[in-house]
Write a protein that holds these residues in place. Structure first.
Motif, PDB file in Angstrom:
ATOM      1  N   ALA A   1       0.809  -1.065  -0.051  1.00  0.00           N
ATOM      2  CA  ALA A   1       0.072   0.023   0.092  1.00  0.00           C
ATOM      3  C   ALA A   1       0.913   1.312  -0.060  1.00  0.00           C
ATOM      4  CB  ALA A   1      -0.941  -0.064   1.297  1.00  0.00           C
ATOM      5  N   SER A   2       1.901   1.136   0.631  1.00  0.00           N
ATOM      6  CA  SER A   2       2.780   2.425   0.716  1.00  0.00           C
ATOM      7  C   SER A   2       3.427   2.633  -0.716  1.00  0.00           C
ATOM      8  CB  SER A   2       3.920   2.198   1.951  1.00  0.00           C
ATOM      9  OG  SER A   2       3.279   2.103   3.066  1.00  0.00           O
ATOM     10  N   ALA A   3       4.161   1.573  -1.241  1.00  0.00           N
ATOM     11  CA  ALA A   3       4.707   1.646  -2.340  1.00  0.00           C
ATOM     12  C   ALA A   3       3.800   2.095  -3.374  1.00  0.00           C
ATOM     13  CB  ALA A   3       5.293   0.098  -2.914  1.00  0.00           C
ATOM     14  N   SER A   4       2.376   1.847  -3.320  1.00  0.00           N
ATOM     15  CA  SER A   4       1.567   2.076  -4.585  1.00  0.00           C
ATOM     16  C   SER A   4       1.316   3.852  -4.296  1.00  0.00           C
ATOM     17  CB  SER A   4       0.179   1.453  -4.298  1.00  0.00           C
ATOM     18  OG  SER A   4      -0.804   1.811  -5.179  1.00  0.00           O
ATOM     19  N   MET A   5       1.196   4.111  -2.885  1.00  0.00           N
ATOM     20  CA  MET A   5       0.886   5.485  -2.659  1.00  0.00           C
ATOM     21  C   MET A   5       2.018   6.188  -2.941  1.00  0.00           C
ATOM     22  SD  MET A   5       1.973   8.075  -0.393  1.00  0.00           S
ATOM     23  CE  MET A   5       2.726   7.189   1.229  1.00  0.00           C
ATOM     24  N   PHE A   6       3.314   5.950  -2.787  1.00  0.00           N
ATOM     25  CA  PHE A   6       4.456   6.767  -3.260  1.00  0.00           C
ATOM     26  C   PHE A   6       4.396   6.974  -4.965  1.00  0.00           C
ATOM     27  CE2 PHE A   6       6.211   5.977   0.850  1.00  0.00           C
ATOM     28  CZ  PHE A   6       7.372   7.155   0.986  1.00  0.00           C
ATOM     29  N   GLN A   7       3.977   5.806  -5.429  1.00  0.00           N
ATOM     30  CA  GLN A   7       4.035   5.968  -6.946  1.00  0.00           C
ATOM     31  C   GLN A   7       2.934   6.818  -7.419  1.00  0.00           C
ATOM     32  OE1 GLN A   7       4.000   2.075  -8.920  1.00  0.00           O
ATOM     33  NE2 GLN A   7       3.845   2.899 -10.931  1.00  0.00           N
ATOM     34  N   THR A   8       1.849   6.804  -6.809  1.00  0.00           N
ATOM     35  CA  THR A   8       0.591   7.642  -7.344  1.00  0.00           C
ATOM     36  C   THR A   8       0.717   8.912  -7.045  1.00  0.00           C
ATOM     37  OG1 THR A   8      -0.620   5.435  -7.097  1.00  0.00           O
ATOM     38  CG2 THR A   8      -1.856   7.649  -7.098  1.00  0.00           C
ATOM     39  N   TYR A   9       1.282   9.295  -5.647  1.00  0.00           N
ATOM     40  CA  TYR A   9       1.193  10.603  -5.251  1.00  0.00           C
ATOM     41  C   TYR A   9       2.303  11.508  -5.076  1.00  0.00           C
ATOM     42  CZ  TYR A   9      -3.465   9.035  -4.058  1.00  0.00           C
ATOM     43  OH  TYR A   9      -5.318   8.512  -4.256  1.00  0.00           O
ATOM     44  N   ILE A  10       3.555  10.685  -4.927  1.00  0.00           N
ATOM     45  CA  ILE A  10       4.940  11.407  -4.507  1.00  0.00           C
ATOM     46  C   ILE A  10       5.693  11.148  -5.730  1.00  0.00           C
ATOM     47  CG2 ILE A  10       6.781  11.428  -2.914  1.00  0.00           C
ATOM     48  CD1 ILE A  10       4.724  10.480  -0.902  1.00  0.00           C
ATOM     49  N   ASN A  11       5.823   9.999  -6.558  1.00  0.00           N
ATOM     50  CA  ASN A  11       7.136   9.934  -7.141  1.00  0.00           C
ATOM     51  C   ASN A  11       6.755  10.511  -8.741  1.00  0.00           C
ATOM     52  OD1 ASN A  11       7.898   8.542  -5.154  1.00  0.00           O
ATOM     53  ND2 ASN A  11       8.048   6.630  -6.229  1.00  0.00           N
ATOM     54  N   LYS A  12       6.884  11.774  -8.942  1.00  0.00           N
ATOM     55  CA  LYS A  12       6.737  12.577 -10.090  1.00  0.00           C
ATOM     56  C   LYS A  12       8.354  12.619 -10.740  1.00  0.00           C
ATOM     57  CE  LYS A  12       2.391  13.533  -9.671  1.00  0.00           C
ATOM     58  NZ  LYS A  12       1.489  12.458 -10.495  1.00  0.00           N
ATOM     59  N   SER A  13       9.166  12.921  -9.622  1.00  0.00           N
ATOM     60  CA  SER A  13      10.663  12.986  -9.965  1.00  0.00           C
ATOM     61  C   SER A  13      11.340  12.213  -8.949  1.00  0.00           C
ATOM     62  CB  SER A  13      10.898  14.390 -10.263  1.00  0.00           C
ATOM     63  OG  SER A  13      10.747  14.993  -8.975  1.00  0.00           O
ATOM     64  N   GLU A  14      12.748  12.111  -9.144  1.00  0.00           N
ATOM     65  CA  GLU A  14      13.791  11.522  -8.135  1.00  0.00           C
ATOM     66  C   GLU A  14      13.587  12.462  -6.788  1.00  0.00           C
ATOM     67  OE1 GLU A  14      18.061   9.979  -7.489  1.00  0.00           O
ATOM     68  OE2 GLU A  14      17.403  10.509  -9.483  1.00  0.00           O
ATOM     69  N   ASN A  15      13.483  13.811  -6.901  1.00  0.00           N
ATOM     70  CA  ASN A  15      13.537  14.901  -5.919  1.00  0.00           C
ATOM     71  C   ASN A  15      12.428  14.603  -4.992  1.00  0.00           C
ATOM     72  OD1 ASN A  15      16.035  15.848  -6.428  1.00  0.00           O
ATOM     73  ND2 ASN A  15      15.448  17.459  -8.149  1.00  0.00           N
ATOM     74  N   GLU A  16      11.343  14.613  -5.721  1.00  0.00           N
ATOM     75  CA  GLU A  16       9.799  14.697  -5.183  1.00  0.00           C
ATOM     76  C   GLU A  16       9.905  13.067  -4.209  1.00  0.00           C
ATOM     77  OE1 GLU A  16       6.410  14.792  -7.395  1.00  0.00           O
ATOM     78  OE2 GLU A  16       6.821  16.843  -8.149  1.00  0.00           O
ATOM     79  N   PHE A  17      10.525  12.305  -4.735  1.00  0.00           N
ATOM     80  CA  PHE A  17      10.555  10.947  -4.119  1.00  0.00           C
ATOM     81  C   PHE A  17      11.302  10.917  -2.635  1.00  0.00           C
ATOM     82  CE2 PHE A  17      13.156   7.005  -3.223  1.00  0.00           C
ATOM     83  CZ  PHE A  17      12.198   6.233  -2.803  1.00  0.00           C
ATOM     84  N   PHE A  18      12.320  12.022  -2.942  1.00  0.00           N
ATOM     85  CA  PHE A  18      13.258  12.127  -1.644  1.00  0.00           C
ATOM     86  C   PHE A  18      12.418  12.707  -0.669  1.00  0.00           C
ATOM     87  CE2 PHE A  18      17.143  11.029  -4.439  1.00  0.00           C
ATOM     88  CZ  PHE A  18      17.018   9.579  -4.030  1.00  0.00           C
ATOM     89  N   ASP A  19      12.088  13.800  -1.005  1.00  0.00           N
ATOM     90  CA  ASP A  19      11.272  14.807  -0.344  1.00  0.00           C
ATOM     91  C   ASP A  19      10.185  14.065   0.501  1.00  0.00           C
ATOM     92  OD1 ASP A  19      12.931  16.746  -0.796  1.00  0.00           O
ATOM     93  OD2 ASP A  19      11.861  17.796  -2.427  1.00  0.00           O
ATOM     94  N   GLY A  20       9.334  13.473  -0.331  1.00  0.00           N
ATOM     95  CA  GLY A  20       8.201  12.894   0.228  1.00  0.00           C
ATOM     96  C   GLY A  20       8.422  11.682   1.266  1.00  0.00           C
ATOM     97  N   ALA A  21       9.672  11.049   1.066  1.00  0.00           N
ATOM     98  CA  ALA A  21      10.291  10.115   2.016  1.00  0.00           C
ATOM     99  C   ALA A  21      10.628  10.524   3.144  1.00  0.00           C
ATOM    100  CB  ALA A  21      11.302   9.402   1.310  1.00  0.00           C
ATOM    101  N   LYS A  22      11.078  11.878   3.192  1.00  0.00           N
ATOM    102  CA  LYS A  22      11.414  12.441   4.513  1.00  0.00           C
ATOM    103  C   LYS A  22      10.317  12.764   5.206  1.00  0.00           C
ATOM    104  CE  LYS A  22      16.180  14.407   3.005  1.00  0.00           C
ATOM    105  NZ  LYS A  22      16.922  15.313   2.591  1.00  0.00           N
TER     106      LYS A  22
END
Length: 472
Positions: free
Chosen positions: A52-73
């Motif tokens: 569920a968390s991986a799907s949420m990251f892909q859908t709402y956060i992972n537009k780019s690599e920077n967004e992935f890192f910012d969203g992860a923090k």
């Protein structure tokens, strides 16, 4: 189990072994089910949450690599279940980018293999085992995380220590062991109660049958159960009463026949002695009359033994005790036997180890009867030209009369039974088989003891022990 024997021991061993095995299997199955339930549920929970968390990251956060890192923090900083598990975001290099434990705990490789496997297979991978970094047993799940474009960017990892789960499994295992122990002890208690209701009546029946076998005819067993045990008690009671009735009939018959035989035997003895002393008899007639007298005397002795046996069985044998000199009675018996022993070419060696008279309370005729029986037995079983050793001595508060022959002896098989009524070890020898039984009864009524020692082929020693200071 030491105090349990026979049926009790066999029942408890067999029954409890089976129940213990069943309970052990049940305990193992229960622990396995509990272990599987806890671990399977926890693994399913972590896998579902990771996906569920991986799907949420892909859908709402992972537009780019920077967004992935910012969203992860942000996600790790706001992770609400920090007290239960740890959440980590891991880059493609396998290093932790962000952790819910602390922002400081970054830049290291996790100590479980699920991260590398998830990056390699791009699938969610669970792992249960030891974390090589902390040495703690953990359960972790790593799920691959993709950008919106479908490019693999890293993994997220949920990890939790298993100490709480292990503690829960241990507690349930202890509870199960406690329940099994309670069940086991309840089974022991119920089994003991059950077998007591069987074994105790059987023990009572066994003791009663032993008493019947020892001669206590007519005793009965109290019937407490209307089952197979009750039927057995009825059968033994019937056997006891019928045996008592048969014994009474037999004793009455023996007593009646013995009394009937005494009169003609007395007449035969009297007339035979009269004829033997008459004049004008030839040698053949004298010899024939001597044989008639000897055999009628032998028959009279057997009749007297049967009468004594009948009195013992019916409890009518009476001991009339007076102060007597036992040594004098023994010596008189030896003198009485001298002629008969001489006819059989036997010799008596008499040893008096008592300085004075041996005065005790006893029945003169009955004790002399015992001496006669034992000396006569020694005569019967001794070869010609043998000796019979007779001695008397004091042993503390007892006086001992020892009569030893050097005849054929008694076999080890027959020796324990020679004092039983009608028992004859050697069927070829004359006698009724009740002389020693009557003698033993007479000595017991004097509160003494009749001891018999024998070696087959060497001879027999009979020791008569009588109390010196027995009060009337």
């Amino acid at each position: 189990m030491a105090r349990f024997r026979g049926i009790k021991r066999r029942w408890l061993t067999n029954n409890l072994s089976l129940i213990a095995l069943f309970l052990l299997i049940a305990a193992v199955v229960f622990v396995a089910m509990v272990h599987n339930f806890f671990y399977s549920n926890l693994s399913s929970l972590l896998v579902t949450r990771a996906n569920a968390s991986a799907s949420m990251f892909q859908t709402y956060i992972n537009k780019s690599e920077n967004e992935f890192f910012d969203g992860a923090k942000r996600y790790t900083a706001d992770f609400v279940d920090k007290d239960k598990m740890e959440f980590e975001v891991i880059g493609l290099s396998g290093y932790v980018i962000s952790s819910s434990s602390s922002s400081i705990l970054t830049g290291f490789r996790p100590g479980t293999p699920d991260v590398a496997e998830a990056l390699a297979t791009q699938k969610t991978v669970p792992y249960t085992g030891v974390d090589s970094l902390t040495g703690e047993r953990v359960m972790s799940v790593s799920a691959p995380v993709f950008l919106a474009s479908g490019e693999l960017i890293g993994t997220i990892r949920y990890v939790t220590g298993l100490s709480v789960v292990t503690r829960g499994i241990t507690e349930l295992t202890l509870v199960a062991i406690g329940v099994i122990a309670i069940i086991f002890f309840f089974v022991i208690f119920s089994n003991r109660y059950f077998i007591r209701s069987i074994v105790n009546p059987i023990r009572e029946i066994n003791e009663t049958t032993k008493r019947i076998a020892a001669g206590e005819y007519g005793i009965t067993i109290e019937k407490t159960f209307n089952d197979e045990i009750g039927e057995l008690a009825d059968s033994i009671n019937f056997m006891s009463s019928e045996t008592q009735r048969s014994i009474m009939i037999k004793n009455d018959f023996i007593s009646s026949v013995s009394h009937e035989l005494r009169t003609p035997l007395t007449a035969i003895n009297g007339w035979t002695e009269t004829l033997l002393h008459s004049e004008g008899l030839d040698k053949i007639s004298q010899r024939g009359l001597s044989v008639i007298l000897r055999e009628s005397n032998h028959l009279r002795e057997m009749v007297e033994e049967l009468l004594d046996f009948s009195r013992i069985e019916s409890g009518r044998l009476v001991i009339n005790r007076t102060h007597i000199d036992l040594k004098a009675e023994l010596e008189d018996t030896i003198i009485m036997f001298e002629q008969r022993l001489a006819q059989d070419k036997l010799h008596v060696v008499y040893t008096d180890n008592c300085d004075d008279e041996v005065i005790l309370l006893g029945d003169r005729s009955r004790l002399r009867q015992v001496f006669v029986n034992i000396i006569d037995n020694a005569r019967k079983y001794s070869p010609p030209d043998a000796t019979i050793d007779i001695s008397i001595e004091e042993r503390g508060e007892m006086v001992a009369v020892i009569i030893a022959d050097h005849g054929s002896g008694i076999s080890a098989v027959d020796l324990p039974h020679v004092k039983q009524k009608f028992y004859k070890g050697n069927a070829n020898k004359p006698g009724s088989g009740i002389g020693l039984a009557v003698s033993d009864e007479i000595i017991q009524m004097h509160k003494g003891e009749l001891l018999i020692e024998s070696t087959e082929g060497e001879g027999t020693t009979v020791t008569i022990l009588l109390p010196l200071n027995e009060e009337k």
